[in-house]
Design a protein around this motif. Structure first.
Motif, short mmCIF file in Angstrom:
data_model
loop_
_atom_site.label_atom_id
_atom_site.label_comp_id
_atom_site.label_asym_id
_atom_site.label_seq_id
_atom_site.Cartn_x
_atom_site.Cartn_y
_atom_site.Cartn_z
N LEU A 21 0.95 -1.21 0.07
CA LEU A 21 0.02 0.06 0.00
C LEU A 21 0.83 1.32 -0.04
O LEU A 21 1.90 1.14 0.23
CB LEU A 21 -1.05 -0.05 1.28
N PHE A 22 0.10 2.33 -0.40
CA PHE A 22 1.02 3.49 -0.43
C PHE A 22 0.57 4.48 0.86
O PHE A 22 -0.46 4.72 0.83
CB PHE A 22 0.61 4.42 -1.63
N ASP A 23 1.37 4.76 1.73
CA ASP A 23 1.22 5.63 2.78
C ASP A 23 0.54 6.83 2.44
O ASP A 23 0.82 7.39 1.36
CB ASP A 23 2.35 5.88 3.81
N ARG A 198 -2.04 9.35 -10.48
CA ARG A 198 -0.52 9.19 -10.68
C ARG A 198 -0.04 7.74 -10.72
O ARG A 198 0.87 7.47 -11.66
CB ARG A 198 0.22 10.21 -9.64
N LEU A 199 -0.35 7.01 -9.81
CA LEU A 199 0.00 5.55 -9.60
C LEU A 199 -0.36 4.90 -10.72
O LEU A 199 0.33 3.82 -10.99
CB LEU A 199 -0.48 5.18 -8.33
N GLY A 200 -1.52 4.88 -11.31
CA GLY A 200 -1.93 4.50 -12.38
C GLY A 200 -1.09 4.61 -13.64
O GLY A 200 -0.72 3.70 -14.37
N HIS A 201 -0.64 5.97 -13.83
CA HIS A 201 0.18 6.02 -14.86
C HIS A 201 1.49 5.65 -14.78
O HIS A 201 2.29 4.84 -15.80
CB HIS A 201 0.32 7.55 -14.93
N LEU A 202 2.21 5.39 -13.37
CA LEU A 202 3.57 4.78 -13.36
C LEU A 202 3.34 3.21 -13.47
O LEU A 202 4.17 2.68 -14.15
CB LEU A 202 3.54 4.89 -11.83
N ALA A 203 2.29 2.56 -13.10
CA ALA A 203 2.10 1.23 -13.22
C ALA A 203 1.94 0.77 -14.78
O ALA A 203 2.46 -0.27 -15.10
CB ALA A 203 0.73 0.60 -12.47
N LEU A 223 9.13 0.92 -10.40
CA LEU A 223 7.61 1.54 -10.78
C LEU A 223 7.33 2.76 -9.75
O LEU A 223 6.87 3.72 -10.41
CB LEU A 223 6.53 0.67 -10.63
N PHE A 224 7.64 2.53 -8.54
CA PHE A 224 7.27 3.42 -7.50
C PHE A 224 8.43 3.87 -6.39
O PHE A 224 8.09 4.33 -5.41
CB PHE A 224 6.10 2.66 -6.56
N HIS A 225 9.46 4.11 -7.06
CA HIS A 225 10.69 4.39 -6.11
C HIS A 225 10.45 5.87 -5.53
O HIS A 225 11.03 6.24 -4.73
CB HIS A 225 12.13 4.29 -6.92
N GLU A 226 9.76 6.89 -6.23
CA GLU A 226 9.44 7.96 -5.78
C GLU A 226 8.49 8.09 -4.77
O GLU A 226 7.96 9.01 -4.19
CB GLU A 226 9.19 8.90 -6.74
N GLU A 227 7.55 6.96 -4.52
CA GLU A 227 6.31 7.13 -3.68
C GLU A 227 6.96 6.34 -2.07
O GLU A 227 7.89 5.75 -2.09
CB GLU A 227 5.29 6.08 -4.32
N THR A 228 5.83 6.70 -1.29
CA THR A 228 6.01 5.89 -0.03
C THR A 228 5.27 4.68 -0.04
O THR A 228 4.07 4.70 0.23
CB THR A 228 5.58 6.87 1.03
#
Length: 306
Positions: A21-23, A198-203, A223-228
């Motif tokens: 999950l994304f915090d 945003r997360l959909g575009h990254l995925a 995919l998500f290195h810039e996300e928490t």
């Protein structure tokens, strides 16, 4: 543009589903990769490549959905059509020692010429069945009116569950995999209103090769290195079948004593096999008492496919 990622061709990756999950957002996800369990399905049947691919996608999807709903029981996905393929089915049984068990099967006639879900099944229905060990059985049905299994499942979540869901599924001759993102109801913990888009575009930058063959932590970082991102303990998956001698005996017992005796008299034995795992079961006249005794407990067990 997505960056290129070098991927090893060696298949040492585990069969597992990874929850994350994304915090501070209302977005969660699941990632699954299947190698050995997928191969265990394929080696038991000589399926054409197009059917292998669709069964791989179905296996990945049923593993994702089982993890998403946190089911303790059996979840089944059945694609029933009127085309060259009449049935694609995958099932996940939870709670088995060593990991949840997966199995799958396809039914078709001749040598299929289609390649996509729409071409092979020519319409029909996708049936989603949740059969918990305790509680009520649930079944949802959605039309197979999209070109891909992904699109059909996304439509199911949108209409039946009211949960925006994005799916990526892939399979080749060696592996199957899937990625699921789901938007949860808004609450005070969601401090990032743009996260879902945003997360959909990254995925969406994910390639099939990465989904199938890149180690899971590395894939999520790519995919998500810039996300928490917060990950949880992966859950192991394996091939397994719910068939047994007792279940087959239950089915034969329903024929009745006279018909069983007649069949055994004519043939000397009754032989059958499980369509999923190809295990053979043989009953002789010496087993008749066993078969007749099984008849008395048949109504105590829930009917299941063998």
């Amino acid at each position: 543009m997505a960056s290129s990622t070098k991927i090893s061709s060696k298949h040492t990756l585990p069969d597992q589903v990874q929850r994350f999950l994304f915090d501070n957002t209302a977005v969660r996800g699941e990632l699954v990769q299947l190698h050995q369990s997928y191969q265990e399905v394929l080696i038991r049947h000589n399926y054409p490549p197009a059917i292998e691919k669709l069964l791989g996608e179905l296996l990945a999807a049923v593993a994702l959905l089982t993890a998403t709903v946190k089911l303790e029981g059996t979840l089944t996905l059945e694609a029933r059509g009127q085309g060259e393929v009449s049935l694609l089915m995958a099932e996940c049984n939870t709670g088995a020692q060593g990991g949840d068990q997966l199995r799958a099967i396809a039914r078709y006639q001749g040598e299929p010429t289609g390649q996509t879900l729409a071409e092979l099944l020519n319409g029909g229905q996708l049936v989603i069945t949740l059969d918990p060990y305790e509680g009520q059985r649930y079944q949802g049905i959605v039309a197979l009116d999209q070109d891909t299994l992904m699109a059909c499942l996304e439509g199911y979540f949108a209409s039946s569950e009211q949960l925006p869901t994005k799916l990526w599924l892939a399979a080749d001759s060696k592996s199957a995999g899937g990625l699921l993102l789901q938007k949860l109801p808004e609450d005070a913990r969601n401090k990032d209103s743009d996260a879902w888009i945003r997360l959909g575009h990254l995925a969406a930058t994910l390639t099939n090769e990465e989904l199938l063959h890149l180690e899971q932590n590395e894939l999520l970082h790519r995919l998500f290195h810039e996300e928490t991102l917060r990950t949880f303990e992966p859950h192991t998956l394996k091939f397994g079948c719910t068939c047994s001698r007792e279940r087959i005996a239950n089915a034969l017992a329903s024929l009745g004593e006279e018909e069983l005796k007649e069949a055994l008299k004519d043939k000397g034995e009754l032989a059958t096999q499980c369509h999923f795992c190809n295990t053979h079961y043989v009953f002789t006249k010496d087993d008749l008492p066993e078969l007749l005794n099984e008849k008395t407990i048949e109504t105590q067990t829930s009917p299941r496919l063998h």
